[in-house]
Design a protein around this motif. Structure first.
Motif, short mmCIF file in Angstrom:
data_model
loop_
_atom_site.label_atom_id
_atom_site.label_comp_id
_atom_site.label_asym_id
_atom_site.label_seq_id
_atom_site.Cartn_x
_atom_site.Cartn_y
_atom_site.Cartn_z
N VAL A 146 41.75 -43.64 -30.39
CA VAL A 146 40.29 -43.70 -30.45
C VAL A 146 39.73 -42.35 -30.02
O VAL A 146 40.18 -41.75 -29.05
N LYS A 159 30.61 -46.53 -35.95
CA LYS A 159 30.84 -45.11 -36.15
C LYS A 159 30.71 -44.40 -34.80
O LYS A 159 31.38 -43.41 -34.54
N VAL A 189 37.21 -49.94 -31.51
CA VAL A 189 36.53 -48.96 -32.36
C VAL A 189 37.57 -48.34 -33.29
O VAL A 189 38.67 -47.99 -32.88
N SER A 190 37.21 -48.20 -34.54
CA SER A 190 38.11 -47.62 -35.54
C SER A 190 38.48 -46.19 -35.15
O SER A 190 37.73 -45.51 -34.46
N ASN A 191 39.62 -45.72 -35.64
CA ASN A 191 39.98 -44.32 -35.36
C ASN A 191 39.09 -43.35 -36.13
O ASN A 191 39.22 -42.16 -35.98
N ARG A 192 38.17 -43.87 -36.93
CA ARG A 192 37.17 -43.03 -37.59
C ARG A 192 35.86 -43.02 -36.79
O ARG A 192 34.91 -42.35 -37.15
N GLY A 193 35.81 -43.82 -35.72
CA GLY A 193 34.63 -43.89 -34.87
C GLY A 193 34.82 -43.08 -33.60
O GLY A 193 35.88 -42.50 -33.36
N ALA A 245 34.64 -52.97 -34.45
CA ALA A 245 35.41 -52.49 -35.59
C ALA A 245 34.51 -51.82 -36.63
O ALA A 245 34.99 -51.03 -37.44
N SER A 246 33.21 -52.11 -36.60
CA SER A 246 32.28 -51.54 -37.58
C SER A 246 31.54 -50.31 -37.06
O SER A 246 30.68 -49.78 -37.75
N THR A 281 37.03 -51.32 -44.06
CA THR A 281 35.66 -50.89 -44.29
C THR A 281 35.36 -49.65 -43.46
O THR A 281 35.98 -49.43 -42.42
N ASN A 282 34.42 -48.88 -43.92
CA ASN A 282 34.02 -47.68 -43.18
C ASN A 282 33.09 -48.06 -42.05
O ASN A 282 32.23 -48.92 -42.21
N PRO A 283 33.23 -47.39 -40.91
CA PRO A 283 32.29 -47.63 -39.80
C PRO A 283 30.88 -47.28 -40.26
O PRO A 283 30.66 -46.22 -40.85
#
Length: 124
Positions: A121, A60, A77-81, A57-58, A1-3
């Motif tokens: 991260v 941004k 934290v996601s690597n997109r956050g 994990a969610s 899922t996207n942050p």
């Protein structure tokens, strides 16, 4: 899922309170990257381990004052956050038996940059 969340972590009790919490929230949420995200401001003291991992994990954006929560939870934290660690403007220099304590400007890494780089991260 996207942050899809922005978390501003708060400390329970009277320790390490934000002097301008409302302005911080408004500043972050006005930014383009925060559009469409949910703002969460909370203390993590009573959250279970699983609740914390799911929340992180969610994210941004994770904003927290320097402390254990940055390293302990920031790695989820996601690597997109992005993890944004706030440090005091000044930090003290302690030299054994040397008083008064001296203060110097605190600039740069709050102490967690290396684990963030190692795990992918994004850290500010």
């Amino acid at each position: 899922t996207n942050p899809d969340k922005v978390l501003i972590e708060k400390h329970g009790g009277n320790t390490r309170q934000y002097a301008n919490e409302k302005q911080l929230e408004e500043l972050i949420m006005r930014r383009e990257f925060a559009q469409g995200t949910e703002l969460v401001t909370r203390s993590l003291e009573k959250a279970t381990y699983c609740e914390q991992v799911k929340l992180f994990a969610s994210l941004k954006l994770f904003v927290a004052q320097h402390g254990a929560a940055v390293a302990g939870n920031g790695m989820f934290v996601s690597n997109r956050g992005v993890v944004n660690e706030l440090s005091p403007q000044y930090t003290w220099i302690y030299e054994y038996e040397k008083w008064p304590i001296q203060y110097m400007p605190a600039v740069g890494d709050g102490g967690n940059m290396f684990w963030a780089q190692a795990t992918g991260v994004n850290y500010v």
